[in-house]
Design a protein around this motif. Structure first.
Motif, short mmCIF file in Angstrom:
data_model
loop_
_atom_site.label_atom_id
_atom_site.label_comp_id
_atom_site.label_asym_id
_atom_site.label_seq_id
_atom_site.Cartn_x
_atom_site.Cartn_y
_atom_site.Cartn_z
N GLN A 24 0.83 -1.21 0.00
CA GLN A 24 0.00 0.00 0.00
C GLN A 24 0.87 1.25 0.00
O GLN A 24 0.54 2.25 -0.65
CB GLN A 24 -0.90 -0.01 1.22
N SER A 25 1.99 1.22 0.71
CA SER A 25 2.85 2.39 0.82
C SER A 25 3.52 2.73 -0.52
O SER A 25 3.61 3.90 -0.89
CB SER A 25 3.91 2.17 1.89
N VAL A 26 3.98 1.71 -1.24
CA VAL A 26 4.70 1.97 -2.50
C VAL A 26 3.79 1.92 -3.70
O VAL A 26 4.20 2.26 -4.82
CB VAL A 26 5.87 0.97 -2.67
N GLY A 27 2.54 1.48 -3.51
CA GLY A 27 1.60 1.44 -4.62
C GLY A 27 1.88 0.33 -5.62
O GLY A 27 1.56 0.47 -6.80
N ALA A 28 2.46 -0.76 -5.15
CA ALA A 28 2.77 -1.89 -6.03
C ALA A 28 2.87 -3.15 -5.17
O ALA A 28 3.14 -3.07 -3.96
CB ALA A 28 4.07 -1.66 -6.79
N PRO A 29 2.67 -4.34 -5.75
CA PRO A 29 2.77 -5.58 -4.96
C PRO A 29 4.18 -5.75 -4.38
O PRO A 29 5.18 -5.51 -5.05
CB PRO A 29 2.45 -6.68 -5.97
N VAL A 30 4.24 -6.18 -3.14
CA VAL A 30 5.51 -6.44 -2.45
C VAL A 30 5.45 -7.86 -1.88
O VAL A 30 4.49 -8.21 -1.19
CB VAL A 30 5.77 -5.42 -1.33
N THR A 31 6.47 -8.67 -2.16
CA THR A 31 6.56 -10.03 -1.66
C THR A 31 7.55 -10.06 -0.50
O THR A 31 8.63 -9.45 -0.59
CB THR A 31 7.03 -10.99 -2.77
N VAL A 32 7.20 -10.72 0.58
CA VAL A 32 8.02 -10.72 1.79
C VAL A 32 8.26 -12.15 2.25
O VAL A 32 7.30 -12.91 2.51
CB VAL A 32 7.36 -9.91 2.91
N GLY A 33 9.53 -12.53 2.36
CA GLY A 33 9.92 -13.80 2.98
C GLY A 33 10.38 -13.56 4.39
O GLY A 33 11.09 -12.58 4.66
N ALA A 34 9.98 -14.43 5.32
CA ALA A 34 10.28 -14.22 6.72
C ALA A 34 10.94 -15.44 7.33
O ALA A 34 10.78 -16.57 6.84
CB ALA A 34 9.00 -13.88 7.48
N ALA A 35 11.67 -15.20 8.42
CA ALA A 35 12.29 -16.30 9.18
C ALA A 35 12.48 -15.84 10.61
O ALA A 35 12.55 -14.66 10.90
CB ALA A 35 13.62 -16.70 8.56
N GLY A 36 12.66 -16.84 11.49
CA GLY A 36 12.84 -16.53 12.90
C GLY A 36 11.74 -17.17 13.70
O GLY A 36 11.03 -18.06 13.21
N PRO A 37 11.54 -16.74 14.93
CA PRO A 37 12.31 -15.67 15.58
C PRO A 37 13.67 -16.13 16.07
O PRO A 37 13.88 -17.32 16.32
CB PRO A 37 11.41 -15.28 16.74
N ALA A 38 14.58 -15.14 16.19
CA ALA A 38 15.92 -15.39 16.71
C ALA A 38 16.18 -14.41 17.84
O ALA A 38 15.77 -13.25 17.77
CB ALA A 38 16.96 -15.22 15.61
N THR A 39 16.84 -14.87 18.88
CA THR A 39 17.15 -14.01 20.02
C THR A 39 18.66 -13.81 20.08
O THR A 39 19.42 -14.78 20.11
CB THR A 39 16.65 -14.64 21.33
N GLY A 40 19.06 -12.53 20.07
CA GLY A 40 20.47 -12.21 20.10
C GLY A 40 21.03 -12.09 18.69
O GLY A 40 20.46 -12.61 17.72
N PRO A 41 22.18 -11.43 18.56
CA PRO A 41 22.77 -11.22 17.24
C PRO A 41 23.19 -12.50 16.54
O PRO A 41 23.18 -12.56 15.30
CB PRO A 41 23.99 -10.33 17.55
N ALA A 42 23.51 -13.54 17.28
CA ALA A 42 24.10 -14.72 16.67
C ALA A 42 23.14 -15.42 15.71
O ALA A 42 23.57 -16.01 14.71
CB ALA A 42 24.56 -15.69 17.75
N GLY A 43 21.83 -15.40 16.01
CA GLY A 43 20.90 -16.13 15.17
C GLY A 43 20.40 -15.38 13.96
O GLY A 43 19.69 -15.95 13.12
N LEU A 44 20.75 -14.11 13.84
CA LEU A 44 20.19 -13.31 12.74
C LEU A 44 20.74 -13.67 11.36
O LEU A 44 19.98 -13.67 10.38
CB LEU A 44 20.39 -11.82 13.02
#
Length: 634
Positions: free
Chosen positions: A485-505
Motif C-alpha cells: 500500500q505504501s509503495v503502490g505496487a505488490p511487495v513479496t516478503v519472505g520471513a524467518a525466525g524468531p531469533a534471540t540475540g545477534p548470533a541467530g540473525l
C-alpha cells in the motif's frame, strides 16, 4: 386785485429751489418734484423765475434717477457680495448649486431660475438644479451644444436673452427643448455663461412665464452672479476632490496599517513556529501551533499521504487534487471547506498541511497559513535529514548483524543505543517488488522499522527488515500488505525466525531469503510467508526441518479429533490413499462398511477443508501421513 410786491415775485422760485433740494435729500418719489414749480405758478412768479425753476426741476429729476440707479446698483452689489460670501461658506457642491439658483431668483424676481452644467464626455449641457420649475421633462432636459438658447450660450460663452422664446427665430429649436419649455410655460429667458477663465462649465438662467424684456442691468447682474457662482462651483468641486482624496488617503493609510499589522502577525507567527521547530519540536507541536494561530483543526501529511500529526479534527486523507493545485500555484487552496497547502522544498513535494473548520480565510490568514507551510517544510527537511542519518546508522548496524562474523556483545550494545533490544525475539524479513523503485521500497521499510523499534536497510541489494516478532509468517503477511500500500505496487516478503540475540540473525536472514525465492518461484507475488507456511516446499528447502511441526500443521485437526474421540480418521486416510483412493478397497482394509468410510472422509473434509482432496493438498497430506508414521509419538 392788489399787485404782488416785487420781493414776493423773486421769493417763490427761490423757495421752490430749496424744496427741490429737500426732496432730493429725502429721496422723495419723482411725482413730488413737480409741486414746487406748480406752487410758484400759482403764486404768480415771473416767467424767468418759472423757467429757471423748471430747469432746476429737470436737473433734480435726473439727479433723482441717477441716485435711484446708484442705490439700486448699490443694493444689487450688496446682494451680490452677500451671495459671494454665502457661496464661499458652502462646502457641499449640491448646496452651492441650489444657493446660486435661489439667489438669482431673488435678485431678478423671475418665476423660474435654473442651472445647467456641461458634460465634456457627452459633448452637451444638462439640467442640474432648478428653482420654481414644475415640469419633470424640463428638469431632466439635455441640450446639445448650439441647441436652444442654453446650448448656444454654452457653445459661444456669451449671454443670450429673449422676450418670447417660442417665437424667437434666432435659436436652433428642437422638439425636445421646445416641448420641455412649453410644459414649463416659459416665454422670457435670460441665459449667461458660467466661466472659469476661458472655459465654460455651464449656464445660469432666469426665466418668466410671461413675455418680458430683460434690462441691460439685469443681464450684467446675472452675469456677475454667474462669475461668482463659477468660482464657488469650482471651489466646492476642488474641496470635494480634496475631501475625497483625503478619504482615499485615510483609507490607503488604514490599508497600509492593516497590511503592516498583518505582516507583523505573520512574521511573529513564522518566528514562533520556526523557533518551535529549531528547538526540537515535532509535527504534533507544529500542528498545535497552526491550529491555535488560525483557530481551526490542523493536519500534517508526508508526501506519501501518511498522517504525521493531527490537532482539533478527525482523520482526513490529503485531497490529491487540492495538493496538486496548491503545488502548481504555490498558494493555499480550498476544497470542500478545507484549506490545503502543499509543503514544498523548491519543486519537491515534501507533504501537505490541511486546515479544517475555516470555510473562509481572508488574505491575512491565508498568507499566515502559507507561511506555516514554509515552516512545515523546514520541519520535514529536518526530520528527513535526521531520519536519513539514523537510517544510515541503522542500515550499517543491520549489515554488521547479518554478516557471519562480528562481536555479538558490541553489536547488541550498538543496537541498544538505537532503541533496539536484541535480547528479545526478532524476525528477519526480506522484501522485494517487481515494479516499485527500490529506494521507495527502502524508504517504506525504514518507516516500518522505526515504527516497530527495528532496523531496516539494504543487504546484498535486498531490502531487509529486522523487527520484534514471535510469529514471522503472520507478520510477513501484514508487512507485505502494508509495504504494498505504501509503495503502490505488490511487495513479496519472505520471513524467518524468531531469533534471540545477534548470533541467530545471519541464519534467519538466509532462511528468509530462501523463503522469498520460493514465494517468487511459486508465483505468490504480493504475499508474505515463512517457510513453515509453504508446506512441504518449506520443509524441503529449510536447513533445519521441523518434521513434527509440519505434521501438526498439516494433520493437526485430525490428530486432535482422533485423540479426543478415539476415532480413526488418520488411519482411514492412510487406507484411502494407500489403495489409490478406492472406497471399496479402503473399507476392506479397514474391515468396515463402505458408508463408514464415506462418513469418515466427510468428517475429514470438515476438519481440513473442502480442498483436502485436490492434487496440491493430497501431496502435502500424504507426505505428512508418511512422516507421522515415521515420527515417534510425543
Amino acid at each position: 386785485m392788489l399787485p404782488t410786491p416785487q420781493g414776493a415775485d423773486h421769493a417763490e422760485p427761490q423757495a421752490g429751489l430749496r424744496s427741490l433740494l429737500d426732496l432730493l435729500d429725502r429721496g422723495a418719489p419723482a411725482e413730488d418734484f413737480a409741486r414746487p414749480a406748480a406752487r410758484a405758478r400759482e403764486a404768480g412768479a415771473p416767467a424767468d423765475g418759472l423757467t429757471a425753476l423748471d430747469e432746476a426741476t429737470d436737473v433734480a429729476l435726473r439727479i433723482h434717477r441717477t441716485l435711484g440707479t446708484h442705490r439700486r446698483r448699490e443694493a444689487e452689489l450688496t446682494a451680490l457680495f452677500d451671495t459671494a460670501s454665502d457661496l464661499a461658506a458652502l462646502r457641499d457642491p449640491d448646496a452651492v448649486l441650489r444657493a446660486i439658483v435661489r439667489r438669482a431668483k431673488l435678485l431678478l424676481g423671475t418665476d423660474v431660475t435654473y442651472l445647467s452644467l456641461n458634460d465634456e464626455t457627452a459633448g452637451d449641457t444638462y439640467m442640474r438644479v432648478t428653482d420654481g420649475s414644475i415640469a419633470a421633462a424640463f428638469q431632466q432636459l439635455r441640450l446639445g451644444m448650439g441647441e436652444g438658447l442654453g446650448g448656444l450660450v454654452a457653445q459661444t460663452a456669451r449671454p443670450y436673452v429673449t422676450g418670447d422664446y417660442q417665437q424667437d427665430p434666432r435659436f436652433h429649436h428642437t422638439d425636445a427643448i421646445d416641448s420641455a419649455v412649453l410644459q414649463e410655460g416659459l416665454r422670457a429667458i435670460l441665459g449667461v455663461p458660467l466661466r472659469l477663465g476661458s472655459r465654460v462649465i455651464g449656464v445660469l438662467y432666469a426665466a418668466d412665464r410671461a413675455a418680458r424684456e430683460f434690462a441691460t442691468e439685469e443681464i450684467v447682474l446675472l452675469s456677475s452672479l454667474a462669475d461668482h457662482a463659477a468660482i464657488a462651483i469650482d471651489g466646492a468641486r476642488l474641496l470635494e476632490e480634496t475631501r475625497a482624496a483625503l478619504v482615499d488617503l485615510n483609507a490607503a493609510t488604514e490599508t497600509i496599517r492593516a497590511h503592516s499589522r498583518a505582516m507583523r502577525r505573520a512574521e511573529q507567527a513564522h518566528d514562533q513556529l520556526t523557533d518551535l521547530v529549531l528547538r526540537g519540536g515535532g509535527a504534533d507541536e507544529v500542528a498545535d501551533g497552526i491550529a491555535a494561530l488560525l483557530d481551526g483543526g490542523a493536519l500534517i501529511h508526508d508526501a506519501d499521504g501518511l498522517e504525521l500529526a493531527r490537532t482539533g479534527t478527525g482523520p482526513l486523507p490529503p485531497p490529491a487534487p487540492a495538493v496538486a493545485a496548491s503545488r502548481a500555484s504555490g498558494r493555499a487552496v480550498p476544497q470542500d471547506g478545507t484549506w490545503v497547502c502543499a509543503v514544498l522544498a523548491g519543486p519537491e513535494l515534501l507533504g501537505s498541511i490541511a486546515l479544517t473548520g475555516r470555510a473562509e480565510l481572508d488574505d491575512t490568514d491565508r498568507r499566515l497559513f502559507e507561511r506555516a507551510g514554509v515552516v512545515t517544510a523546514l520541519l520535514l527537511l529536518l526530520r528527513r535529514s535526521v531520519a536519513e542519518t539514523e537510517d544510515r546508522v541503522r542500515g550499517e548496524l543491520l549489515g554488521d548483524l547479518l554478516a557471519t562474523s562480528g562481536d555479538p556483545v558490541g553489536l547488541a550494545g550498538r543496537a541498544r543505543r538505537l532503541g533496539v533490544r536484541l535480547d528479545r525475539p526478532h524476525a528477519v524479513f526480506v522484501a522485494h517488488s517487481e515494479s516499485a523503485p527500490r529506494p521507495r521500497l527502502l524508504a517504506a521499510a525504514h518507516r516500518t522499522a522505526r515504527t516497530h523499534s527495528g532496523l531496516a536497510g539494504l543487504h546484498h541489494d535486498d531490502v531487509v527488515i529486522v523487527t520484534p516478532a514471535v510469529t514471522p509468517g503472520g507478520d510477513a503477511v501484514a508487512l507485505a500488505a502494508a509495504l504494498g500500500q505504501s509503495v503502490g505496487a505488490p511487495v513479496t516478503v519472505g520471513a524467518a525466525g524468531p531469533a534471540t540475540g545477534p548470533a541467530g540473525l545471519p541464519a534467519a536472514h538466509a532462511e528468509a531469503l530462501r523463503c522469498l525465492s520460493a514465494l517468487r518461484a511459486l508465483g505468490h507475488t504480493g504475499h508474505g510467508a515463512a517457510l513453515a507456511d509453504l508446506g512441504f516446499v518449506g520443509l524441503l528447502i529449510g536447513e533445519q526441518a521441523d518434521l513434527g511441526g509440519y505434521v501438526r500443521a498439516t494433520l493437526g485437526p485430525l490428530l486432535d479429533y482422533d485423540a479426543e474421540r478415539g476415532t480413526e480418521l488418520v488411519r482411514t486416510l492412510e487406507a484411502y490413499f494407500g489403495h489409490d483412493r478406492s472406497l471399496t478397497k479402503a473399507k476392506t482394509a479397514l474391515h468396515v462398511h463402505v458408508n463408514t468410510v464415506v462418513q469418515r472422509l466427510e468428517r475429514v473434509a470438515r476438519l481440513l477443508g473442502d480442498d483436502w482432496n485436490t492434487p496440491a493438498r493430497t501431496l502435502e497430506i500424504q507426505l505428512a501421513l508418511r512422516l507421522h508414521r515415521l515420527t515417534p509419538p510425543a
